[in-house]
Design an enzyme around this catalytic site. Sequence first.
Site, PDB file in Angstrom:
ATOM      1  CB  SER B  44      -0.924   0.036   1.225  1.00  0.00           C
ATOM      2  OG  SER B  44      -1.874  -0.989   1.150  1.00  0.00           O
ATOM      3  CD  GLU B  65       1.173   0.130  13.386  1.00  0.00           C
ATOM      4  OE1 GLU B  65       0.851  -0.265  14.538  1.00  0.00           O
ATOM      5  OE2 GLU B  65       0.630  -0.302  12.364  1.00  0.00           O
TER       6      GLU B  65
END
Lengths: 291, 325
Positions: B44, B65
């Site tokens: 993406s 993350e």
Amino acid sequence: MLTDLELQLKSIEYRATILRIIKQARAGHTGGDLSSIDILNVLYNNVMQVSPATFADPNRDRYVQSKGHCVEALYTVLADQGYFPQEELDTLCQYQSHFVGHPTRSVPGIEQNTGALGHGLAVAGGMALAAKLDGRSYRVFTLLGDGELAEGSNWEASLAASHYRLDNLVVIVDRNRLQISGNTETVAPLEPLHEKFAAFGYAVREVDGNDPAALMDIFNRVPFEAGKPNLVLANTVKGKGVSFMENSVKWHHRVPTDEEYATAMRELDEARAKLTAQASEAGQRRYPVHA
Amino acid sequence: MQLGSKAGYAPATMPLRNVFGEALLDVATDNPRVVVLDGDLGNSTMAETVRKAYPERFFNLGIAESNLVGVGAGLAACGLIPWITSFSSFLLCNAYDQIRLAIALSNINAKVLGSHGGITLGKDGPTQMGIEDFALVGGLPTFTMLVPSDPVSMRALVKLATDHVGPVWLRSSRLPLPVIYDEESTFKIGQANIVRQGDDVAIIACGIMTAIALDAAADLAAEGIEARVIDLLSLRPLDVDTIVAAARDTGAVVTAEEHLLTGGMGSNVARVIAQHHPVPMRFVGLADTYTESADPADLLVKYHLTADDIAAAARDAVAAKRAQG
């Protein structure tokens, strides 16, 4: 390389320095400093291949203190190692001093800023991964508090450390069982901790984290298992070395009064005298040089 | 919807994120110290170009993350140049503490790609939209913040970011954007580019809003209003000279951003203008709201981010200037 006796004497000296600078700054994390100082002592004096002269060497061993609030212990050991003059310790938390209340790269000898909890392990993992990528043999040591294990980032980082087979990463948990508001097992229970770390892919070893000889023995065995990150579950006593500070939540970040300080120093003096007397009776035992 | 068509630009051919993927591959090819970290979104963000070419320098750290950022900081501390890549919303909202401490406060030489900036990712909806990145990266004092507006600027800024020593945030987005710049164009950190001359009003834009501002300027020209369009590109450091000159020369300024107005680019530009050369200003951006899932073109209309909205704001600013005499 210090002997066991010399390490034990160093720990007493470090404890006295920690209490002195905390008292002077009127700030600091007394209990955790005292629980972790034996670990720092052994790492910096006998285990890690790093010194002020080699701090820019890309092959140096790295240390990241995830439990950043116990910075007084780190500053104390770095001063003793010669990264900066001892008298600079007296500027701890003072106006215009770079000796701030949590580790900062502004201070010589410190690899990485820490202080918000749950940060050190991922960064240490990145450093260990860099060694693998660059074909270097250095090791990365990181010290975690047990309270900060509730941060999910530690477990994210553990997945990665195992996945990338970081056997050059040594994670040390200062398992003193107390966090700021109480016992870890009543605040955010961690047990069975050994099994949790093992399940995440670590080679786990437990040790008395306030016994320099036992710590030396454990660190000499790194890597514990090829291809697995190393986890040293260091069982410690918060406030270790001063009777009324031991296992007491209130000493998490309490600053000693004049009277408390005098009592603590007297206890440390007594411990030093006792140790010296024992040593002269029994003779010194010297440890094998780390390969 | 063809951004830039009113202004005469050729239709866009490639989504900006794909240009990022090509630019990232270029810097990875040029510099063996570049490594790419992915939060399982390489197909993406288009960081996967590097996975295909240099798998040994590409690390998919999974959907984690906080760890992604921490590992990046550790690699950077050991002399590698990490590009930490994911959606800006996930990086900033999941790992802000890590970005702040491990990169910003440590002043580490790490590069962060925040993809899917703005609302024009469209149908995946507001959880995925990066509409607060200017504000949040604004809260990280050591970060340089770059916002490319077309394929040429994307390539240039990825290279500048890689070569710069220090933390850099770079926004990408999903829509195809027309080519505004040519081979002669120059780019520098801290340099805004004037992409259309005019002295009646200045439109200061960034990202996709630059092409939209150029369309607005074409409409305004038909009415006899000549707009200077400034592509800000570098949100920190700001090009104070170019901003102040625009206020001085035109006497009326509009800012346009695909971001929340609160804490956004316009508020920082306003700070500069208020201090150095106050003039009437108008602000195009997202009001305090989240959007629904929809086609990007429909979202731009509903949330007032079109060329018509910018032109209306410009007319209003010009009227305010004239009213002041």
